[in-house]
Design a protein around this motif. Structure first.
Motif, PDB file in Angstrom:
ATOM      1  N   ALA A 150       0.826  -1.204   0.000  1.00 13.68           N
ATOM      2  CA  ALA A 150       0.000   0.000   0.000  1.00 13.68           C
ATOM      3  C   ALA A 150       0.862   1.256   0.000  1.00 13.68           C
ATOM      4  CB  ALA A 150      -0.930  -0.003   1.209  1.00 13.68           C
ATOM      5  N   ALA A 151       1.925   1.267   0.796  1.00 13.50           N
ATOM      6  CA  ALA A 151       2.811   2.431   0.858  1.00 13.50           C
ATOM      7  C   ALA A 151       3.539   2.638  -0.471  1.00 13.50           C
ATOM      8  CB  ALA A 151       3.816   2.268   1.993  1.00 13.50           C
ATOM      9  N   GLU A 152       3.976   1.543  -1.068  1.00 13.72           N
ATOM     10  CA  GLU A 152       4.675   1.635  -2.357  1.00 13.72           C
ATOM     11  C   GLU A 152       3.781   2.246  -3.429  1.00 13.72           C
ATOM     12  OE1 GLU A 152       6.228  -1.356  -5.914  1.00 13.72           O
ATOM     13  OE2 GLU A 152       5.867  -2.169  -3.906  1.00 13.72           O
ATOM     14  N   ILE A 153       2.555   1.737  -3.527  1.00 15.05           N
ATOM     15  CA  ILE A 153       1.642   2.224  -4.557  1.00 15.05           C
ATOM     16  C   ILE A 153       1.155   3.630  -4.230  1.00 15.05           C
ATOM     17  CG2 ILE A 153      -0.574   1.822  -5.689  1.00 15.05           C
ATOM     18  CD1 ILE A 153       1.673  -0.094  -6.533  1.00 15.05           C
ATOM     19  N   ALA A 154       0.956   3.923  -2.955  1.00  8.42           N
ATOM     20  CA  ALA A 154       0.514   5.266  -2.557  1.00  8.42           C
ATOM     21  C   ALA A 154       1.504   6.326  -3.018  1.00  8.42           C
ATOM     22  CB  ALA A 154       0.323   5.330  -1.047  1.00  8.42           C
TER      23      ALA A 154
END
Length: 460
Positions: free
Chosen positions: A246-250
């Motif tokens: 989630a952090a990577e894509i965010a």
């Protein structure tokens, strides 16, 4: 009047373009009207053949066209080439589906035969922005032209080089004169074009203010309009989410194209149970961003496109900090780290409704963290916006994700994925993000006359 194209990374003047005269505008309108008569008479298969050649031109010249995009508005070379590839893929998609999308639809009735036919409207004016100078144009132009319309493009002045390059792509693909033309004009002549009887419809991607003006004028003329306006997209992270992914894509969603995307994840709304861990992961991702010359493939984020745009996101940053937002990277309470159009990625914590970074569309490399008490509060915060373009939900419970997606007020919701436009699915928003749809079967039918044909039974 003249227009300048300025390289945002070097601030060097690239080109000066004289504005089209009234006589030139009139000539292009006449060409469009003449071209429509012949173009609309072609079969879908014939029009498809032309647009397939457009895709071939894009593919063959993607490196050159990508470098032009980079020079004019600053996105990295890799992002720019990818944009050209996406345009070519759009050509292929509609070439394979347009005949099905526009086929006559039989309707069961008490007639001998009744059916719906999809017929083109005529010349369509497209008012397009600078942030995706090819893709924004092609996602209108390809379905619109295959449907039998012709296009007149009013592009953003800082990417007039791209506008003329698009003309050249269509010309080299062999499209008849007048089927697609660029107008090198400022805002002032747009009202006259919208009131001209030869213009049958308008599509605009841009600001809410521009959208309201264009829709008002088009409405006064009883003309169809499609508006794709701003967004303040929520990325909702629930307690059970895959936080690393989630952090990577965010961060990818927020920072690609230097944050200048209407459908970027702009508000990270995180369940308080996992907010600390998610914040640390986001900071790690931001630290991996490499700024520099956008033509260097080691660079992962280029400059913003114009000085005034960088000024705007700086204002939103400072106003939010003044109301209690906490800087975690990219600056402090008095300044942001910026050199001209090159703005360092920024992350603000403790962002709440009432702050510019929450309420407004932030069009630049500024991400914000919003704490939610629980799932219900996360959805409430996501919907506490005047915008409704895209959104995302991160959870490992897919049934829950789908249930919550139905509660989000937006044109699209991506569950555990990157928010994006895709030729296969409709794209557009609600509320202040506009109306109408682009792409897919829905988009190709926006600028057609949905005509009912009724053949009565003999003797009735």
């Amino acid at each position: 009047m003249t227009f300048q194209s300025i390289n945002p990374f070097t601030q060097q003047l690239l080109e000066t373009y004289p504005a089209d005269s009234n006589e030139t505008i009139e000539r292009k309108l006449q060409q469009a009207e003449r071209a429509f008569a012949d173009w609309s008479a072609l079969s879908i298969q014939e029009r498809t053949g032309y647009l397939l050649r457009v895709g071939e031109q894009l593919t063959a010249n993607k490196e050159q066209l990508g470098e032009l995009i980079t020079a004019e508005m600053g996105k990295t070379r890799k992002e720019a080439v990818s944009e050209i590839e996406k345009c070519a893929a759009c050509c292929t998609f509609y070439a394979g589906h347009a005949e099905q999308f526009l086929a006559d639809q039989t309707i069961e009735s008490d007639a001998l035969r009744s059916y719906v036919s999809y017929q083109p409207l005529g010349p369509v004016l497209a008012i397009m922005p600078w942030n995706f100078p090819f893709w924004q144009v092609f996602r209108f132009a390809i379905p619109g032209l295959i449907a039998g319309n012709v296009g007149l493009l009013k592009h953003a002045p800082n990417v007039f080089g791209s506008s003329l390059a698009i003309d050249d792509v269509f010309r080299k693909a062999g499209l008849p004169e007048g089927v697609f033309q660029s107008l090198l004009i400022d805002v002032a002549p747009v009202e006259g074009l919208l009131k001209d009887k030869r213009i049958k419809a308008v599509t605009l991607t841009g600001s809410g203010r521009a959208g309201a003006s264009v829709a008002g004028i088009a409405g006064s003329q009883i003309k169809k309009s499609v508006l794709e306006l701003g967004g303040s997209d929520a990325l909702v992270v629930l307690a059970d989410a895959d936080l690393e992914k989630a952090a990577e894509i965010a961060v990818k969603s927020r920072m690609q194209n230097a944050g200048q995307s209407c459908i970027a994840a702009k508000r990270f709304i995180i369940d308080k149970q996992v907010k600390k861990q998610f914040t640390e992961l986001v900071l790690q991702q931001i630290q991996q961003i490499r700024q520099g010359n956008p033509l260097d493939d080691a660079t992962t984020m280029g400059p913003m496109a114009r000085m005034d745009l960088a000024d705007s996101v700086e204002r939103q940053y400072h106003e939010s900090v003044a109301k209690g937002a906490k800087p975690l990277t990219g600056g402090d309470q008095t300044s942001i780290q910026r050199s001209g159009c090159n703005v360092q990625p920024m992350l603000l914590d403790n962002v709440t409704p009432g702050m510019a970074a929450f309420d407004e569309e932030t069009f630049g490399p500024l991400a914000v963290l919003v704490e939610a008490k629980d799932e219900a509060d996360a959805i409430r915060l996501a919907n506490q916006s005047d915008f409704g373009l895209g959104s995302a939900i991160w959870t490992q419970d897919l049934e829950k994700g789908a249930r919550l997606a139905s509660q989000i007020q937006a044109g699209s919701v991506f569950i555990n994925g990157l928010m994006r436009s895709d030729a296969r699915v409709p794209f557009g928003g609600i509320k202040q993000s506009g109306f109408g749809r682009e792409l897919s079967e829905v988009g190709i039918r926006e600028f057609v006359n949905v005509k009912t044909i009724w053949i009565e039974k003999p003797g009735t």
